[in-house]
Design an enzyme around this catalytic site. Structure first.
Site, PDB file in Angstrom:
ATOM      1  N   CYS A 150       0.794  -1.411   0.140  1.00 36.92           N
ATOM      2  CA  CYS A 150       0.119  -0.141   0.047  1.00 36.92           C
ATOM      3  C   CYS A 150       1.256   1.011   0.024  1.00 36.92           C
ATOM      4  O   CYS A 150       1.753   0.945   1.128  1.00 36.92           O
ATOM      5  CB  CYS A 150      -0.713  -0.278   1.667  1.00 36.92           C
TER       6      CYS A 150
ATOM      7  N   CYS B 250       0.317   3.796   2.662  1.00 34.26           N
ATOM      8  CA  CYS B 250       0.602   3.627   3.937  1.00 34.26           C
ATOM      9  C   CYS B 250       2.153   3.722   4.255  1.00 34.26           C
ATOM     10  O   CYS B 250       2.074   3.996   5.155  1.00 34.26           O
ATOM     11  CB  CYS B 250       0.248   2.058   4.118  1.00 34.26           C
TER      12      CYS B 250
END
Length: 107
Positions: free
Chosen positions: A31, A34
């Protein structure tokens, strides 16, 4: 100080039984957002260690907790206090925005 990892096996002790507020960053290695928010959370953890604990939970490695807390998009951050979710923050944000979201804990 980097955020410590938590897992399904340490969740009860790390999060539910913790003294004081705990921010859990639900994330995954693939991600991109993230990876952007991770270093910001590390800075907040370093600047406010006595006020809030910051932990990371890899949703790919701990799918049961991701399901239990209805994590449908990441990054998702939840602040737990006395075992209860008090606040949810969804998506990557700049540091000042995260600090505003967490002001009642770190202010």
């Amino acid at each position: 100080m980097t955020a410590k990892a938590t897992t399904e096996s340490t969740w009860q002790q790390d999060v539910l039984d913790a003294d004081g507020p705990v921010l859990v960053d639900f994330w995954a290695a693939w991600c991109g957002p993230c990876r952007m928010v991770g270093p910001i959370l590390d800075e907040i953890a370093t600047e406010h260690p006595e006020k809030i604990t910051v932990l990371k939970l890899n949703v790919d490695e701990n799918p049961n907790l991701a399901m239990q807390y209805q994590i449908t998009s990441i990054p998702a951050m939840k602040v737990f206090n006395k075992g209860e979710v008090e606040k949810t923050i969804i998506g990557a944000k700049p540091k000042f925005a995260l600090e505003q979201d967490l002001a009642s804990y770190i202010g």
